[in-house]
Design a protein around this motif. Structure first.
Motif, PDB file in Angstrom:
ATOM      1  N   LEU A 179       0.819  -1.213   0.000  1.00 44.87           N
ATOM      2  CA  LEU A 179       0.000   0.000   0.000  1.00 44.87           C
ATOM      3  C   LEU A 179       0.853   1.264   0.000  1.00 44.87           C
ATOM      4  CD1 LEU A 179      -2.834  -0.972   2.510  1.00 44.87           C
ATOM      5  CD2 LEU A 179      -3.072  -0.621   0.037  1.00 44.87           C
ATOM      6  N   HIS A 180       2.093   1.150   0.485  1.00 41.94           N
ATOM      7  CA  HIS A 180       2.973   2.319   0.570  1.00 41.94           C
ATOM      8  C   HIS A 180       4.111   2.250  -0.454  1.00 41.94           C
ATOM      9  CE1 HIS A 180       0.821   2.753   4.391  1.00 41.94           C
ATOM     10  NE2 HIS A 180       1.174   4.031   4.332  1.00 41.94           N
ATOM     11  N   GLY A 181       3.870   1.536  -1.550  1.00 40.09           N
ATOM     12  CA  GLY A 181       4.775   1.647  -2.694  1.00 40.09           C
ATOM     13  C   GLY A 181       5.856   0.611  -2.821  1.00 40.09           C
ATOM     14  N   PHE A 182       5.880  -0.409  -1.948  1.00 42.77           N
ATOM     15  CA  PHE A 182       6.887  -1.469  -2.062  1.00 42.77           C
ATOM     16  C   PHE A 182       6.282  -2.659  -2.803  1.00 42.77           C
ATOM     17  CE2 PHE A 182       8.658   0.869   1.520  1.00 42.77           C
ATOM     18  CZ  PHE A 182      10.023   0.821   1.275  1.00 42.77           C
ATOM     19  N   PHE A 183       6.916  -3.059  -3.917  1.00 38.62           N
ATOM     20  CA  PHE A 183       6.373  -4.132  -4.735  1.00 38.62           C
ATOM     21  C   PHE A 183       7.454  -5.171  -5.028  1.00 38.62           C
ATOM     22  CE2 PHE A 183       4.054  -0.249  -5.809  1.00 38.62           C
ATOM     23  CZ  PHE A 183       2.751  -0.649  -5.539  1.00 38.62           C
ATOM     24  N   ALA A 184       7.023  -6.436  -5.092  1.00 37.23           N
ATOM     25  CA  ALA A 184       7.936  -7.519  -5.455  1.00 37.23           C
ATOM     26  C   ALA A 184       8.087  -7.585  -6.965  1.00 37.23           C
ATOM     27  CB  ALA A 184       7.417  -8.844  -4.921  1.00 37.23           C
ATOM     28  N   GLU A 185       9.207  -8.131  -7.419  1.00 39.45           N
ATOM     29  CA  GLU A 185       9.382  -8.378  -8.838  1.00 39.45           C
ATOM     30  C   GLU A 185       8.391  -9.438  -9.299  1.00 39.45           C
ATOM     31  OE1 GLU A 185      13.374  -9.430  -9.701  1.00 39.45           O
ATOM     32  OE2 GLU A 185      14.234  -7.580  -8.912  1.00 39.45           O
ATOM     33  N   ASP A 186       8.137  -9.464 -10.600  1.00 42.02           N
ATOM     34  CA  ASP A 186       7.216 -10.446 -11.163  1.00 42.02           C
ATOM     35  C   ASP A 186       7.925 -11.794 -11.252  1.00 42.02           C
ATOM     36  OD1 ASP A 186       4.910 -11.414 -12.209  1.00 42.02           O
ATOM     37  OD2 ASP A 186       5.248 -10.646 -14.230  1.00 42.02           O
ATOM     38  N   LEU A 187       7.666 -12.676 -10.284  1.00 38.42           N
ATOM     39  CA  LEU A 187       8.354 -13.958 -10.211  1.00 38.42           C
ATOM     40  C   LEU A 187       7.496 -15.065 -10.805  1.00 38.42           C
ATOM     41  CD1 LEU A 187       9.673 -13.727  -6.532  1.00 38.42           C
ATOM     42  CD2 LEU A 187      10.905 -13.143  -8.629  1.00 38.42           C
ATOM     43  N   ASP A 188       8.163 -16.087 -11.336  1.00 39.12           N
ATOM     44  CA  ASP A 188       7.412 -17.227 -11.858  1.00 39.12           C
ATOM     45  C   ASP A 188       6.957 -18.118 -10.706  1.00 39.12           C
ATOM     46  OD1 ASP A 188       9.572 -18.835 -11.084  1.00 39.12           O
ATOM     47  OD2 ASP A 188      10.440 -18.860 -13.094  1.00 39.12           O
ATOM     48  N   GLU A 189       6.201 -19.141 -11.042  1.00 40.07           N
ATOM     49  CA  GLU A 189       5.587 -20.003 -10.020  1.00 40.07           C
ATOM     50  C   GLU A 189       6.628 -20.691  -9.153  1.00 40.07           C
ATOM     51  OE1 GLU A 189       2.542 -23.858  -9.761  1.00 40.07           O
ATOM     52  OE2 GLU A 189       2.865 -22.808 -11.657  1.00 40.07           O
ATOM     53  N   TYR A 190       7.727 -21.135  -9.771  1.00 43.21           N
ATOM     54  CA  TYR A 190       8.772 -21.832  -9.019  1.00 43.21           C
ATOM     55  C   TYR A 190       9.404 -20.909  -7.982  1.00 43.21           C
ATOM     56  CZ  TYR A 190      13.184 -24.217  -7.979  1.00 43.21           C
ATOM     57  OH  TYR A 190      14.240 -24.797  -7.336  1.00 43.21           O
ATOM     58  N   ASP A 191       9.764 -19.689  -8.392  1.00 42.75           N
ATOM     59  CA  ASP A 191      10.408 -18.750  -7.475  1.00 42.75           C
ATOM     60  C   ASP A 191       9.456 -18.329  -6.355  1.00 42.75           C
ATOM     61  OD1 ASP A 191      12.839 -18.819  -8.781  1.00 42.75           O
ATOM     62  OD2 ASP A 191      12.348 -17.163 -10.112  1.00 42.75           O
ATOM     63  N   GLN A 192       8.170 -18.162  -6.689  1.00 40.55           N
ATOM     64  CA  GLN A 192       7.184 -17.847  -5.657  1.00 40.55           C
ATOM     65  C   GLN A 192       7.124 -18.960  -4.612  1.00 40.55           C
ATOM     66  OE1 GLN A 192       5.325 -15.332  -4.784  1.00 40.55           O
ATOM     67  NE2 GLN A 192       5.454 -13.929  -6.529  1.00 40.55           N
ATOM     68  N   LYS A 193       7.125 -20.192  -5.088  1.00 42.66           N
ATOM     69  CA  LYS A 193       7.076 -21.335  -4.178  1.00 42.66           C
ATOM     70  C   LYS A 193       8.327 -21.383  -3.318  1.00 42.66           C
ATOM     71  CE  LYS A 193       6.323 -26.283  -3.951  1.00 42.66           C
ATOM     72  NZ  LYS A 193       5.365 -27.272  -4.338  1.00 42.66           N
ATOM     73  N   TYR A 194       9.481 -21.097  -3.933  1.00 45.91           N
ATOM     74  CA  TYR A 194      10.742 -21.096  -3.181  1.00 45.91           C
ATOM     75  C   TYR A 194      10.661 -20.142  -1.996  1.00 45.91           C
ATOM     76  CZ  TYR A 194      15.625 -20.271  -2.030  1.00 45.91           C
ATOM     77  OH  TYR A 194      16.803 -20.132  -1.350  1.00 45.91           O
ATOM     78  N   TYR A 195      10.221 -18.919  -2.257  1.00 45.40           N
ATOM     79  CA  TYR A 195      10.153 -17.921  -1.189  1.00 45.40           C
ATOM     80  C   TYR A 195       9.062 -18.259  -0.177  1.00 45.40           C
ATOM     81  CZ  TYR A 195      13.439 -14.580  -3.232  1.00 45.40           C
ATOM     82  OH  TYR A 195      14.571 -13.960  -3.682  1.00 45.40           O
ATOM     83  N   ARG A 196       7.887 -18.641  -0.650  1.00 45.59           N
ATOM     84  CA  ARG A 196       6.732 -18.795   0.239  1.00 45.59           C
ATOM     85  C   ARG A 196       6.795 -20.056   1.090  1.00 45.59           C
ATOM     86  NH1 ARG A 196       4.707 -13.658   0.126  1.00 45.59           N
ATOM     87  NH2 ARG A 196       4.602 -12.931  -2.047  1.00 45.59           N
ATOM     88  N   GLU A 197       7.413 -21.127   0.576  1.00 42.19           N
ATOM     89  CA  GLU A 197       7.374 -22.398   1.295  1.00 42.19           C
ATOM     90  C   GLU A 197       8.717 -22.834   1.856  1.00 42.19           C
ATOM     91  OE1 GLU A 197       5.514 -25.529  -0.909  1.00 42.19           O
ATOM     92  OE2 GLU A 197       3.895 -24.237  -1.647  1.00 42.19           O
ATOM     93  N   TRP A 198       9.810 -22.475   1.185  1.00 40.37           N
ATOM     94  CA  TRP A 198      11.103 -23.030   1.546  1.00 40.37           C
ATOM     95  C   TRP A 198      12.070 -22.014   2.151  1.00 40.37           C
ATOM     96  CZ3 TRP A 198      11.162 -25.191  -4.057  1.00 40.37           C
ATOM     97  CH2 TRP A 198      10.289 -26.298  -4.133  1.00 40.37           C
TER      98      TRP A 198
END
Length: 372
Positions: free
Chosen positions: A136-155
């Protein structure tokens, strides 16, 4: 290498004689690459050697100092905003590594220290709300593919890096010090119990916990870009804060959290490269956690290459081998074997695609466009 020894002597303030101008050119080049130019400049001023340097070297050091000062003021500004935004959302809000060095009151390790991002440590359960607030205050993640999202979110031990849309500030928000998949992510409450507040109300690790975190990060890394800078981080924390209570807290926390080996290695290379005096009783306490002789020889080969002041232009075949071994070791320590094979296979596949078809083929948007 002769230049390596000169740089170490400069950092320690023990220059024995005049340094040729051609050597100064290489020294400046290496220190800039290691993000240590401002730090060594500060150390030389402290030892009263700044005015004795060649004029062009003084100019380089002054420019590096101005850049470091600008970053210091920027992190103060960002920290105030982040504290205001996030403190109501989480029980713990800690600044880590480079930002913490700058925010720590009168910390030598923060003088002339430069870094590329701001690292935060928060409670895991508060991450979704924190991520929404930052968005909401202007910080955004890069557009990651499904594998990279899973890496960050689960591992992993952090959410995907966030960048501010207008200021460009890069933010890493952690909920632990190591990825969960390593099996070595510590009980973070043990580290939360070793914190302190500075005069402005920002929370950072105590010097002992700060030292241990830096040692963990350095000794378990699969890629070291600024090894000499990171080694001098450890040196400066110990130089300023060491006393019997510091060493007691440090060794007890390292053993309690399972990182005694990493601490032993960090102290070993500070002794070998920067000649840091470490109390004998500390080494004796950590001795049972020392790797075997063959493993120690391999680690010495890797880290005696990677932690010396170096520059890609002066890299040797030994440096390249140390890079490769460090990459294998770091991934092996951070991933289960099945995931390591999958991860390395995916990286190799992407590198082959990039080599043959260009990096644009890996862009997620391009992939989506091609599927239409």
């Amino acid at each position: 290498m002769h230049i390596h020894n000169l740089i170490i002597q400069l950092f320690l303030g023990k220059v024995s004689g005049p340094i040729p101008l051609e050597d100064w050119a290489d020294i400046v080049r290496i220190l800039r690459d290691q993000q240590c130019l401002a730090r060594v400049g500060w150390r030389l001023q402290r030892y009263g050697l700044g005015s004795t340097l060649p004029t062009f070297v003084q100019h380089h050091l002054k420019n590096a100092e101005l850049i470091a000062q600008k970053q210091y003021h920027q992190v103060q500004y960002e920290a105030k905003l982040l504290q205001s935004l996030l403190q109501p959302l989480t029980t713990h809000l800690l600044f880590l590594k480079g930002a913490a060095y700058s925010l720590q009151d009168n910390a030598d390790v923060g003088r002339g220290r430069t870094y590329s991002d701001i690292d935060l440590l928060v409670d895991k359960q508060s991450l979704p709300q924190i991520e929404r607030e930052l968005c909401l205050h202007g910080f955004f993640a890069e557009d990651l593919d499904e594998y990279d999202q899973k890496y960050y979110r689960e591992w992993s031990h952090e959410i995907p890096p966030l960048r501010h849309g207008s200021r460009g500030t890069l933010l890493d928000v952690h909920h632990n010090l190591l990825p969960l998949m390593t099996g070595r992510a510590p009980d973070i409450q043990l580290f939360f119990s070793h914190t302190q507040q500075n005069s402005a109300g920002y929370t950072v690790f105590s010097p002992a916990a700060m030292l241990l975190h830096s040692a963990i990060h350095l000794m378990l890394s699969e890629e070291i870009k600024h090894g000499f800078r990171d080694l001098t981080d450890l040196y400066l924390i110990i130089e300023q804060y060491q006393n019997p209570d510091f060493w007691q807290e440090l060794t007890a926390l390292a053993i309690q959290t399972g990182f005694a080996t990493e601490l032993l290695l960090a102290l070993r290379y500070n002794q070998k490269i920067l000649f840091l005096p470490v109390p004998e009783h500390v080494i004796e306490t950590l001795q049972p956690y020392k790797p075997g002789s063959l493993g120690m020889r391999l680690l010495d080969f890797i880290f005696m290459h990677k932690l010396m002041p170096q520059h890609p232009a002066f890299a040797s075949s030994g440096d390249s081998l140390a890079d490769f071994l460090l990459l294998l070791r770091g991934h092996y320590l951070k991933m289960p074997f099945w995931l390591l094979l999958k991860h390395l296979g995916r990286k190799a596949y992407r590198q082959i695609l990039s080599a043959f078809f260009g990096s644009s083929v890996l862009d997620k948007n391009a992939d989506q466009h091609n599927k239409k």
